[in-house]
Enzyme design. Structure first.
Site, PDB file in Angstrom:
ATOM      1  N   GLU A 107      -5.806  -3.565  -1.154  1.00 14.69           N
ATOM      2  CA  GLU A 107      -6.271  -4.782  -0.472  1.00 14.69           C
ATOM      3  C   GLU A 107      -7.424  -5.472  -1.211  1.00 14.69           C
ATOM      4  OE1 GLU A 107      -5.643  -1.873   0.810  1.00 14.69           O
ATOM      5  OE2 GLU A 107      -4.835  -1.975   2.839  1.00 14.69           O
ATOM      6  N   TRP A 153     -20.537  14.752  11.870  1.00 14.99           N
ATOM      7  CA  TRP A 153     -19.514  14.532  10.862  1.00 14.99           C
ATOM      8  C   TRP A 153     -19.755  15.431   9.649  1.00 14.99           C
ATOM      9  CZ3 TRP A 153     -18.601   8.513  10.384  1.00 14.99           C
ATOM     10  CH2 TRP A 153     -17.986   8.072  11.583  1.00 14.99           C
ATOM     11  N   THR A 162       0.869  -1.178   0.000  1.00 12.19           N
ATOM     12  CA  THR A 162       0.000   0.000   0.000  1.00 12.19           C
ATOM     13  C   THR A 162       0.904   1.227   0.000  1.00 12.19           C
ATOM     14  OG1 THR A 162      -0.038   0.122   2.399  1.00 12.19           O
ATOM     15  CG2 THR A 162      -1.777  -1.168   1.363  1.00 12.19           C
ATOM     16  N   LYS A 165     -14.799  16.036  12.339  1.00  9.87           N
ATOM     17  CA  LYS A 165     -15.711  15.796  13.466  1.00  9.87           C
ATOM     18  C   LYS A 165     -15.953  17.121  14.169  1.00  9.87           C
ATOM     19  CE  LYS A 165     -13.825  11.186  13.696  1.00  9.87           C
ATOM     20  NZ  LYS A 165     -12.513  11.331  13.046  1.00  9.87           N
TER      21      LYS A 165
HETATM   22  P1  ADP Z   1      -3.610   4.306  -0.337  1.00  9.22           P
HETATM   23  O1  ADP Z   1      -4.489   3.750   0.764  1.00  9.22           O
HETATM   24  O2  ADP Z   1      -2.196   4.335   0.050  1.00  9.22           O
HETATM   25  O3  ADP Z   1      -4.118   5.611  -0.915  1.00  9.22           O
HETATM   26  P2  ADP Z   1      -4.925   2.627  -2.256  1.00  9.22           P
HETATM   27  O4  ADP Z   1      -4.766   2.913  -3.684  1.00  9.22           O
HETATM   28  O5  ADP Z   1      -5.049   1.233  -1.844  1.00  9.22           O
HETATM   29  O6  ADP Z   1      -3.704   3.274  -1.548  1.00  9.22           O
HETATM   30  O7  ADP Z   1      -6.155   3.489  -1.730  1.00  9.22           O
HETATM   31  C1  ADP Z   1      -7.430   2.976  -1.461  1.00  9.22           C
HETATM   32  C2  ADP Z   1      -8.306   4.061  -0.954  1.00  9.22           C
HETATM   33  O8  ADP Z   1      -8.538   5.046  -1.959  1.00  9.22           O
HETATM   34  C3  ADP Z   1      -9.690   3.622  -0.555  1.00  9.22           C
HETATM   35  O9  ADP Z   1      -9.702   3.054   0.721  1.00  9.22           O
HETATM   36  C4  ADP Z   1     -10.476   4.928  -0.621  1.00  9.22           C
HETATM   37  O10 ADP Z   1     -10.292   5.713   0.539  1.00  9.22           O
HETATM   38  C5  ADP Z   1      -9.824   5.641  -1.773  1.00  9.22           C
HETATM   39  N1  ADP Z   1     -10.641   5.471  -2.980  1.00  9.22           N
HETATM   40  C6  ADP Z   1     -10.469   4.609  -3.987  1.00  9.22           C
HETATM   41  N2  ADP Z   1     -11.412   4.758  -4.935  1.00  9.22           N
HETATM   42  C7  ADP Z   1     -12.222   5.752  -4.522  1.00  9.22           C
HETATM   43  C8  ADP Z   1     -13.392   6.387  -5.049  1.00  9.22           C
HETATM   44  N3  ADP Z   1     -13.909   6.050  -6.212  1.00  9.22           N
HETATM   45  N4  ADP Z   1     -13.968   7.368  -4.305  1.00  9.22           N
HETATM   46  C9  ADP Z   1     -13.459   7.735  -3.122  1.00  9.22           C
HETATM   47  N5  ADP Z   1     -12.349   7.190  -2.582  1.00  9.22           N
HETATM   48  C10 ADP Z   1     -11.746   6.208  -3.266  1.00  9.22           C
END
Ligand code: ADP
Length: 550
Positions: free
Chosen positions: A331, A448, A187, A443
């Site tokens: 993940e 929220w 990640t 918050k």
């Molecule tokens: P990192 O966590 O390091 O940014 P990832 O690419 O695995 O790497 O990120 C996943 C996260 O990206 C998700 O948990 C979410 O918060 C965000 N995310 C992915 N796609 C979307 C989307 N379409 N809209 C909003 N958030 C998104």
């Protein structure tokens, strides 16, 4: 009763073999910056991948489940590595070339990579790290770039083309257990240390089938997909495997990821589909607004990785390009949802569905969990943390060579679901709308405020190019939103009161309107091009922002 069906392992080897034979004529086109791009067929990719596997085993001694890393752009050689390494039973480890060097070194050491295949243009990044990478025994250099920095380095150095030349074009591919590791990806460490997700052959195979379903990306051999999302970012969202399964042509931008060359390659190569994070589409939009290009071939685009502002979707609709919103994580392989509206709706009726993160496919089960651990209903109103499970969802993180896999409590529930850290609601018909990441939500006085909702509303203002909203400490309310905005070129002087009224007019509740504002030059971005709110919070805390309080 046991079934009467054959138990054929679902492996990357089968994807490789299928693509190179059944779809042998499909092509991978790599942008070179020269008058002609580089073109190679799936049959040739398959043959070259086979020669690469022979070279890795016979010349470099890669054995068992050793890790072979790639530090590469999106290009055809990277596709060869994608197919060869898992098929021989080794583990492909894609390295994120935009990570800070110390994090990159940490990851290589944690994964215990033995070989790294590197694009010549990325040697200036790799070479200074080598003294800190004791596990690397071999460097394989591929494509243009100055090699002089490699003189005298400890690992053995090979040229990719020389290494694979004259190798056999057959390989006695092992019959692998489908649950074995095929590839790993860390990640991007937006929160804390990077964590290693290890994909199995089976998870990749099933995920590829899902990517190919019409309810997901639904591409065929009539399509060409422009793969902008990096191959080091969750396996380019699974596209290299999925395309090899259904013969979809790939257009690879290599290192030419700036808006101008992207617009050029779209106009010239006429891809029918593309995949990238919102910041790429923002940049391309500014480019084609200033210097118009024909993007109309690209009827469908998969956009995800961060929330897509509805204003961006509207702007592309006008260019004849339909952005389809998708949600996922490292993940989740990453396909978690895609926002195809249900059948039978007019354009207007489709809109509320298109701006959600989308619907879950059959392979992804979802549930919403409230602050006290209670299950929340799918009523489009109850907001909670999203948890998911399924055959391409991680059950743990890589624990290192000698360690057990890790299941931190804040990431995995007791009954084995992945806690996504994303907060949202699910409608009665299974469409997910994310309001925020748990750590980004503001918050304020026990309520929220969604930073994403404020950002989307701000980015719909004609003078605003980008906007990022973060929580900042507030004596009275605990936290309040700070709105940072990037103005479009030539925009009038900032009138924060006017921006605030614009938010109110677009339906944001009065108590949610930010009173702290700052104009910034650019929103800081993470290694995969997402808004880096951690940096903005730090800049605010250290007094580096010029903040106006209304
Ligand atoms: P990192 O966590 O390091 O940014 P990832 O690419 O695995 O790497 O990120 C996943 C996260 O990206 C998700 O948990 C979410 O918060 C965000 N995310 C992915 N796609 C979307 C989307 N379409 N809209 C909003 N958030 C998104």
């Amino acid at each position: 009763m046991l079934s009467t069906m054959q138990d054929v392992p679902l492996t990357v080897t089968r994807i490789l073999h299928h693509g190179m034979t059944i779809h042998g004529k499909s092509q991978v086109t790599t942008w070179t910056g020269e008058p002609e791009p580089h073109r190679v067929t799936f049959a040739e990719i398959g043959a070259r991948a086979t020669r690469l596997a022979n070279a890795l085993r016979d010349e470099l001694g890669v054995d068992g489940d050793q890790r072979v890393a790639t530090l590469m752009w999106n290009n055809s050689a990277h596709v060869e590595a994608y197919l060869a390494i898992p098929s021989m039973g080794a583990v492909l480890h894609t390295l994120n070339l935009r990570l800070p060097p110390e994090q990159l070194a940490w990851i290589v050491n944690h994964a215990d990579d033995k070989v790294v295949i590197v694009n010549g243009s990325l040697l200036p990044l790799l070479v200074p790290l080598l003294p800190h990478l004791p596990s690397i025994e071999h460097i394989v250099v591929c494509g243009p770039g100055d090699r002089s920095g490699l003189a005298g380095v400890a690992p053995r150095v090979h040229e990719y083309e020389e290494l694979i030349a004259d190798r056999p074009t057959t390989y006695d591919w092992p019959e692998l257990d489908e649950r074995q590791a095929a590839a790993m990806c860390y990640t991007s460490g937006t929160t804390g240390d990077p964590k290693g997700v290890v994909y199995s052959h089976r998870s990749i195979y099933l995920h590829s089938m899902q990517v190919n379903m019409t309810e997901s990306m639904g591409l065929t051999d009539k399509d060409t997909t422009l793969v902008v999302v990096p191959q080091f970012h969750v396996n380019a969202w699974g596209l290299p495997h999925a395309t090899f399964m259904s013969g979809v042509n790939m257009l690879m931008p290599d290192r030419f990821l700036q808006p101008a060359p992207l617009a050029d390659m779209i106009e010239r190569e006429r891809p029918t589909h593309a995949a990238a994070v919102p910041t790429i589409w923002q940049g391309l939009l500014a480019e084609v607004t200033a210097n118009p290009r024909d993007l109309t071939s690209m009827a469908n685009v998969t956009i995800g990785g961060a929330a897509c502002p509805p204003s961006l979707m509207e702007a592309y609709d006008k260019l004849g390009v339909r952005l389809c919103h998708a949600w996922g994580m490292t993940e989740t392989s990453p396909l978690g949802t895609m926002a195809h509206p249900p059948a039978g709706l007019s354009d207007e009726e489709q809109w509320p569905y298109r701006v959600t993160q989308g619907r879950f496919p059959a392979g992804v089960e979802a549930r919403l969990v409230g602050p006290g651990g209670e299950r929340l209903p799918w009523d489009g109103e109850s907001a909670g943390e999203l948890e998911v499970r399924g055959p391409w969802i991680a059950a743990a993180y890589y624990g290192g060579a000698d360690g057990e896999h890790l299941r931190p409590e804040d990431k995995f529930s007791e009954d084995g679901w992945l806690k996504t850290g994303d907060v949202g609601v699910i409608s009665t018909d299974g469409f997910l709308t994310l309001t925020d990441r748990a750590k980004d939500v503001i918050k304020s006085g026990g309520e929220w405020i969604s930073s994403v909702e404020l950002e989307n509303a701000l980015m719909a203002h004609p003078d605003v190019a980008e906007a990022a909203v973060v929580a900042v400490p507030d004596e009275k309310w605990g936290e309040r939103p700070l709105a940072t905005v990037v103005l479009k070129e030539g925009a009038a002087e900032t009138d924060y009161e006017a921006l605030k009224s614009f938010l109110a007019e677009s339906g944001i509740a009065k108590w949610q309107l930010p009173e702290r504002w700052s104009v910034i030059d650019a929103v800081p971005k993470t290694s995969v091009g997402k808004f880096d709110k951690k940096v903005i919070r730090k800049q605010y805390a250290e007094g580096e922002l010029d903040v106006t309080q209304l």
